[in-house]
Structures are given as C-alpha cells and as structure tokens.
Design a protein around this motif. Structure first.
Motif, PDB file in Angstrom:
ATOM      1  N   UNK A   6       0.842  -1.189   0.000  1.00 37.48           N
ATOM      2  CA  UNK A   6       0.000   0.000   0.000  1.00 37.48           C
ATOM      3  C   UNK A   6       0.876   1.237   0.000  1.00 37.48           C
ATOM      4  N   UNK A   7       0.517   2.176  -0.880  1.00 34.39           N
ATOM      5  CA  UNK A   7       1.288   3.422  -0.987  1.00 34.39           C
ATOM      6  C   UNK A   7       0.639   4.554  -0.214  1.00 34.39           C
ATOM      7  N   UNK A   8      -0.700   4.554  -0.138  1.00 31.62           N
ATOM      8  CA  UNK A   8      -1.409   5.638   0.533  1.00 31.62           C
ATOM      9  C   UNK A   8      -2.318   5.064   1.629  1.00 31.62           C
ATOM     10  N   UNK A   9      -2.562   5.848   2.682  1.00 30.46           N
ATOM     11  CA  UNK A   9      -3.435   5.368   3.767  1.00 30.46           C
ATOM     12  C   UNK A   9      -4.818   4.967   3.286  1.00 30.46           C
ATOM     13  N   UNK A  10      -5.326   5.656   2.273  1.00 28.53           N
ATOM     14  CA  UNK A  10      -6.665   5.337   1.771  1.00 28.53           C
ATOM     15  C   UNK A  10      -6.732   3.949   1.152  1.00 28.53           C
ATOM     16  N   UNK A  11      -5.570   3.390   0.805  1.00 36.30           N
ATOM     17  CA  UNK A  11      -5.545   2.064   0.210  1.00 36.30           C
ATOM     18  C   UNK A  11      -5.631   0.949   1.250  1.00 36.30           C
ATOM     19  N   UNK A  12      -5.290   1.279   2.491  1.00 34.63           N
ATOM     20  CA  UNK A  12      -5.295   0.269   3.548  1.00 34.63           C
ATOM     21  C   UNK A  12      -6.739  -0.015   3.953  1.00 34.63           C
ATOM     22  N   UNK A  13      -7.208  -1.245   3.796  1.00 32.25           N
ATOM     23  CA  UNK A  13      -8.618  -1.555   4.092  1.00 32.25           C
ATOM     24  C   UNK A  13      -8.874  -1.719   5.580  1.00 32.25           C
ATOM     25  N   UNK A  14     -10.121  -1.520   5.974  1.00 27.84           N
ATOM     26  CA  UNK A  14     -10.537  -1.755   7.358  1.00 27.84           C
ATOM     27  C   UNK A  14     -10.864  -3.227   7.594  1.00 27.84           C
ATOM     28  N   UNK A  15     -11.116  -3.938   6.517  1.00 29.39           N
ATOM     29  CA  UNK A  15     -11.424  -5.361   6.601  1.00 29.39           C
ATOM     30  C   UNK A  15     -10.943  -6.020   5.320  1.00 29.39           C
ATOM     31  N   UNK A  16     -10.857  -7.312   5.337  1.00 27.31           N
ATOM     32  CA  UNK A  16     -10.379  -8.047   4.172  1.00 27.31           C
ATOM     33  C   UNK A  16     -11.119  -9.378   4.087  1.00 27.31           C
ATOM     34  N   UNK A  17     -11.111 -10.007   2.928  1.00 26.12           N
ATOM     35  CA  UNK A  17     -11.764 -11.311   2.794  1.00 26.12           C
ATOM     36  C   UNK A  17     -11.225 -12.338   3.778  1.00 26.12           C
ATOM     37  N   UNK A  18      -9.911 -12.302   4.019  1.00 23.88           N
ATOM     38  CA  UNK A  18      -9.318 -13.237   4.981  1.00 23.88           C
ATOM     39  C   UNK A  18      -9.821 -12.953   6.388  1.00 23.88           C
ATOM     40  N   UNK A  19      -9.940 -11.675   6.747  1.00 23.39           N
ATOM     41  CA  UNK A  19     -10.450 -11.316   8.066  1.00 23.39           C
ATOM     42  C   UNK A  19     -11.901 -11.729   8.217  1.00 23.39           C
ATOM     43  N   UNK A  20     -12.661 -11.620   7.158  1.00 28.21           N
ATOM     44  CA  UNK A  20     -14.066 -12.030   7.194  1.00 28.21           C
ATOM     45  C   UNK A  20     -14.195 -13.541   7.405  1.00 28.21           C
TER      46      UNK A  20
END
Length: 309
Positions: free
Chosen positions: A242-256
């Motif tokens: 990830x290059x920018x903070x906006x790209x960092x997700x709050x959740x992910x398929x693996x987390x789900x």
C-alpha cells in the motif's frame, strides 16, 4: 563690495535650496503629521538627514542636498511601494504530517519515514508500538490472545488509550494466559469491571473471559492458538504494498473468513474489522506503507520460515 555681493548670492542660493526641500517634502509627506504607517518616524528621518551635517541643510552643498532629498524620499515612501526586507528563516521547516520522519536509532544519524498516520502529534507510546510491534509476526499464544483482546477494545478506545493501560490489562488478566483467564469467576469479573483505572465495561470483561475459554478449546484441537491462526495464511504473513493510507482496508476477505469461524466457535466481539486490526498488529498481514521504514523490516521477518514452536 564684491565679496559682500558674493556672500549674498551664496546665501540666496542656499535659501532657495531649503525652500525647494520644504516645498517638495510637503508634497510627499506632511511635515506636521506624526502618525505614519512607516516604521520610521519623522524624528528618525530628520536624524538621518542631518547626521552627516555639522549644523543644518543650509551648510551643505547643493549636490549633497540632492542626495539627501533622494534618501528622504526613499525613507518615507509608502510601505506598498517599498520592498520588504528579505529575512532568512533560521528555523527548520515544519514537515507535513505525510512527510513525518523518525530518527533511526540504529545509526544515530540516518532518518527514516513512518506511515502517514504517525504524525508529529502522535503519542510516544503509539509511535513505539508502530516502530516495534505493529506488523511483527507473533507466534506466542499469550501475545496473540492479548492482541485479540486489545483489538476488541478499539470499539471503545483508540490505540493510544489502550496502550497506556496495557500493563494494567496484563495484570488484571493474568498476563493473558488463556487457561488462567478462563477460570475467572464472578467475583474476579466484577472486581476488574469496577476498577476505574482499567475503564472496562463488565460486558467487555466477560467477553475476554469467554474468549479465553474458546481459546482453551482451540488449543486442544490444534495444539496451540497460534497454529489455528496461522493456518489461515498458510503460515506466512500476507505482504501488501500500500502506498497511501486510503488504500489500507478496514477489513479483508481473509479477516471475514476468520471472523466467521471465530463467531462459530463462540468468540465474541470478533467482527471482520476487529479481526483485521488484530491481523495487522500480530503481523499476519503487513500493512505498513511501502515508504515506511518498517515495511522492509517486517517483510524480512515475514519471509523467514515459520518459526512457531
């Protein structure tokens, strides 16, 4: 007789020069006006005009008089016309939060860039957590249980508030030993909930105790809580770029997927957002920004063979 005539003409010449000065000075700036937008007062102006004269303007030559008039006009010119003096800024420029840097303790000289959410106003304990813990792969059951419990507290607090009371949490929950926490009774739960220093609601305390009981069951099935968690990522951290903070997700398929299974096993307060925060803190996923000095360090740790015992 000729000498007197010559003196008379010289005096008349000087009087004309003085009248010329008075006439044109009044056009530029009224002599009787003392309130001025200029930082120079009329008294300082008269001083600058006469500092090189023995008596007054009348004793100066006409060439000197012309120079002084030019100087006077420059001194009393309007601030809008006068160029502002160039002042060198001796202070170090304030860096944009997105360009915040940290001093690398490894060499004492080099500087390193952090993730953008670490700013100049960030608390030192939060900065230390980012620099030393966040994104580092964790394989110890106690540490994983602690990070899961702390991540659950993000529903009520931020990381800085949680980290300030981390030692108190460890003391209250027996060092996050799941076996000991699972055995906590009603009295211990009430005591922890009533501790004002911890600031934990009773439902939050019961949640941590219930999750400890679930971990005990997982250990019996998988051998360790660490084995269970790392199975979801094939025993190797997920490395993102990830290059920018906006790209960092709050959740992910693996987390789900992990959240769904944890809920199925009886865990509480383990939604996808909390689980993803837990994965970030425990190094199951590397979410440092690529220009952060910790990115390459955590990637190097992630690329090592799985070292769980």
């Amino acid at each position: 007789m000729n000498k007197n005539a010559s003196n008379s003409k010289e005096k008349e010449k000087h009087n004309c020069a003085a009248n010329f000065l008075a006439k044109h000075m009044k056009k530029v700036y009224p002599i009787g006006l003392y309130k001025t937008r200029s930082s120079l007062s009329l008294s300082s102006l008269s001083l600058s005009l006469s500092q090189n004269s023995n008596d007054s303007f009348l004793t100066d030559s006409s060439s000197q008089l012309d120079q002084k008039i030019a100087l006077a006009l420059r001194l009393i010119s309007s601030p809008e016309r006068r160029e502002a003096p160039v002042v060198k800024n001796l202070q170090k420029p304030i860096m944009n939060p997105s360009e915040s840097v940290c001093k690398d303790a490894s060499d004492g000289e080099g500087y390193c860039r952090r993730c953008n959410w670490i700013t100049q106003n960030s608390d030192n304990i939060y900065v230390q957590f980012h620099d030393e813990c966040w994104g580092v792969p964790v394989y110890d059951d106690r540490q994983l249980f602690e990070l899961l419990a702390l991540s659950g507290m993000l529903m009520d607090f931020n990381w800085t508030e949680i980290l300030r009371r981390k030692e108190l949490f460890r003391e209250a929950f027996a060092g996050f030993d799941a076996n000991n926490v699972a055995k906590m009774g009603e009295k211990e739960i009430i005591d922890i909930a009533s501790d004002k220093a911890l600031m934990l609601a009773e439902c939050r305390v019961r949640c941590i105790v219930d999750n400890a009981k679930c971990i005990v069951k997982i250990v019996k099935e998988f051998g360790s809580f660490s084995s269970y968690m790392w199975t979801y990522v094939s025993y190797k951290p997920i490395i993102n770029r990830y290059k920018y903070p906006r790209n960092v997700p709050l959740r992910s398929p693996k987390a789900e997927a992990i959240s769904k299974d944890l809920l199925k096993r009886g865990f509480r307060f383990v939604g996808p957002v909390i689980v993803h925060s837990f994965m970030q803190a425990a190094g199951l996923t590397i979410d440092h920004l690529v220009d952060c000095f910790r990115y390459s360090e955590c990637v190097n740790l992630a690329e090592r063979p799985w070292r769980h015992v």
